[in-house]
Enzyme design. Structure first.
Site, PDB file in Angstrom:
ATOM      1  N   SER A 146       0.863  -1.174   0.000  1.00 40.36           N
ATOM      2  CA  SER A 146       0.000   0.000   0.000  1.00 40.36           C
ATOM      3  C   SER A 146       0.899   1.222   0.000  1.00 40.36           C
ATOM      4  O   SER A 146       2.084   1.137   0.340  1.00 40.36           O
ATOM      5  CB  SER A 146      -0.873  -0.007   1.259  1.00 40.36           C
ATOM      6  OG  SER A 146      -1.503   1.247   1.459  1.00 40.36           O
ATOM      7  N   TYR A 159      -2.442  -1.806  10.272  1.00 32.33           N
ATOM      8  CA  TYR A 159      -2.410  -1.860   8.810  1.00 32.33           C
ATOM      9  C   TYR A 159      -1.074  -1.343   8.282  1.00 32.33           C
ATOM     10  O   TYR A 159      -0.430  -1.973   7.441  1.00 32.33           O
ATOM     11  CB  TYR A 159      -3.567  -1.023   8.254  1.00 32.33           C
ATOM     12  CG  TYR A 159      -3.726  -1.078   6.755  1.00 32.33           C
ATOM     13  CD1 TYR A 159      -4.509  -2.060   6.156  1.00 32.33           C
ATOM     14  CD2 TYR A 159      -3.121  -0.123   5.933  1.00 32.33           C
ATOM     15  CE1 TYR A 159      -4.681  -2.097   4.776  1.00 32.33           C
ATOM     16  CE2 TYR A 159      -3.287  -0.155   4.559  1.00 32.33           C
ATOM     17  CZ  TYR A 159      -4.067  -1.146   3.982  1.00 32.33           C
ATOM     18  OH  TYR A 159      -4.224  -1.177   2.616  1.00 32.33           O
TER      19      TYR A 159
END
Length: 264
Positions: A146, A159
């Site tokens: 990401s 995350y």
């Protein structure tokens, strides 16, 4: 010189988290390029739906329910792929989830779940798939990290920790497996129009105390040069390139596809 076609005829791929969003687009794109695809996801019904879509389009696909944080289920996933297609060449580690909370309020079970699926799951799937690739002396591992594998934002500690870890794992893997004809790369998308991101909008609105539309405009897209959400197919196209012979010389890289977020 002729540019190599992005074709994957005769290859077999596993895509995790493939029942929806980015994973679904990747599975469909690899299938359209000629790969036989194992659609892996906890959502069994969604996995079957995606596999059926690939087959209706003329491809080959199977659906396998798997929790990638569990070693036994990962081994069954890889085994099912090898048995169905006679080989296992490409692994796309895409399974992911999100939880938004400040660190001092972050539930331990959520921390363990996110790290288990995204970081440990990437390790487990890769460990199980590598022997098949080593036997053929050809393989592609593409890990979906990401933009939050490169930069940080508040309230997403698990995350962001997992996604940073995926990039470190990818670089280490690339150094270990190059001699076996295997490449390993990470893809780092910004905000993509997926169910996961749509769920985050409501979470961010709650945490920041602002309307949902303001989350998109002032938080999600504020750092981006392109003021729009990315489409899953855009990410899938980059993954296809990294899986193809055209990218045979690329390994250990982390590719941003972020609308210009990190250009600043």
């Amino acid at each position: 010189m002729e540019t190599p076609a992005f074709k994957l005829d005769g290859k077999a791929a596993i895509v995790t988290g493939a029942a929806s969003g980015i994973g679904r687009a990747i599975a469909a794109t690899l299938g359209a390029a000629g790969a036989a695809v194992c659609v892996g996801d906890l959502d069994e019904e969604g996995s079957r739906r995606v596999a059926a879509e690939i087959e209706r389009s003329g491809g080959r696909a199977i659906a396998v329910r798997a929790d990638v944080s569990r070693a036994d289920q990962v081994e069954a996933l890889v085994r099912a792929t090898a048995e169905a297609f006679g080989r296992m060449d490409i692994l796309v580690n895409n399974a992911g989830l999100q939880h938004v909370a400040p660190v001092h309020e972050f539930p331990l079970e959520k921390w363990n779940q996110l790290i288990g699926v995204m970081l440990t799951g990437t390790f487990l799937c890769t460990r199980a798939a590598l022997p098949h690739m080593m036997t053929k002396r050809w393989g592609r591992v593409v890990n979906i990290s990401s933009i939050h594998g490169l930069v940080a934002s508040p309230f997403k500690s698990a995350y962001i920790s997992a996604k940073h870890g995926i990039i470190g794992f990818t670089r280490t893997l690339a150094l270990e497996v190059a001699e076996h004809g295997i490449t390993a790369n990470a893809v780092c998308p910004g905000y993509v129009r997926t169910p996961l991101v749509e769920g985050q909008i409501a979470d961010q609105a709650r945490v920041h105390g602002i309307p949902a539309q303001q989350v998109v405009e002032t938080i999600m897209l504020a750092p981006s040069a392109l003021k729009r959400l990315l489409e899953p197919e855009e990410v899938a196209s980059l993954v296809l390139y990294l899986c193809s012979e055209a990218a045979a010389g690329i390994t250990g890289a982390a590719y941003s596809i972020d609308g210009g977020w990190t250009a600043r």
